[in-house]
Design an enzyme around this catalytic site. Structure first.
Site, mmCIF file in Angstrom:
data_model
loop_
_atom_site.group_PDB
_atom_site.id
_atom_site.type_symbol
_atom_site.label_atom_id
_atom_site.label_comp_id
_atom_site.label_asym_id
_atom_site.label_seq_id
_atom_site.Cartn_x
_atom_site.Cartn_y
_atom_site.Cartn_z
ATOM 1 N N CYS A 10 0.858 -1.189 0.000
ATOM 2 C CA CYS A 10 0.000 0.000 0.000
ATOM 3 C C CYS A 10 0.889 1.232 0.000
ATOM 4 O O CYS A 10 2.104 1.123 -0.173
ATOM 5 C CB CYS A 10 -0.998 -0.009 1.159
ATOM 6 S SG CYS A 10 -0.305 0.209 2.787
ATOM 7 N N CYS A 82 -4.358 -0.689 -2.207
ATOM 8 C CA CYS A 82 -4.832 0.685 -2.378
ATOM 9 C C CYS A 82 -4.596 1.126 -3.814
ATOM 10 O O CYS A 82 -3.711 0.607 -4.501
ATOM 11 C CB CYS A 82 -4.177 1.634 -1.390
ATOM 12 S SG CYS A 82 -2.487 2.099 -1.738
ATOM 13 N N CYS A 89 2.886 1.501 -8.883
ATOM 14 C CA CYS A 89 3.771 0.334 -8.988
ATOM 15 C C CYS A 89 3.219 -0.588 -10.080
ATOM 16 O O CYS A 89 2.740 -1.685 -9.804
ATOM 17 C CB CYS A 89 3.850 -0.395 -7.651
ATOM 18 S SG CYS A 89 5.042 -1.741 -7.641
#
Length: 150
Positions: A10, A82, A89
């Site tokens: 996250c 999230c 990413c």
């Protein structure tokens, strides 16, 4: 039996990914080795610790980590929890299967401590349910190669 390595990712590694890691340790310890990280490390949110203790889970062994420490590792699963981590990413080397489990950020909750706790509890319970479902249905992921296991 080799365990499958799972990395929960996250934005700050202060709430959602920490909860997911703790629940996977609780429910999937015989099948999985759980890790968590954030795009940026921060402190574990105090309300994360509190709501997990309500479930009988101590967070004393966990700490916030940056994604950087895992860049040379191999994981059976990378699970982003999230939208920021999912967006920022887009590629992670050494991952067999990538999943996206979007949860609201409880650390963004406003109001009194009790109102914030309610948000943390809601997200905690959603994560717990998702982790249990993941553990119970891992047979569909039997294609994970041995080099993604520990």
């Amino acid at each position: 039996m080799n365990k499958i390595k799972v990395l929960f990712l996250c934005s700050r590694n202060s709430a959602r990914s920490q909860m997911a890691q703790a629940f996977l340790k609780k429910y999937g310890n015989d099948k999985f080795e759980a890790y968590s990280a954030g795009l940026e490390a921060s402190e574990i949110h105090p309300l994360t610790i509190k709501v997990m203790e309500e479930k009988g889970i101590s967070m004393s062994e966990q700490y916030s980590k940056s994604l950087d420490i895992y860049l040379n590792d191999r994981f059976g699963f990378l699970i982003t929890v999230c939208s920021k981590a999912e967006k920022e990413c887009p590629f992670f080397p050494g991952v067999s299967i990538r999943l996206y489990w979007p949860f609201d950020d409880p650390a963004a909750a406003k109001g009194s401590e009790e109102e914030q706790l309610e948000v943390f509890r809601k997200v905690r319970d959603q994560i717990e349910k998702k982790v249990i479902d993941f553990v119970e249905n891992t047979d569909k992921y039997s294609n994970i190669k041995d080099n993604f296991r520990v």
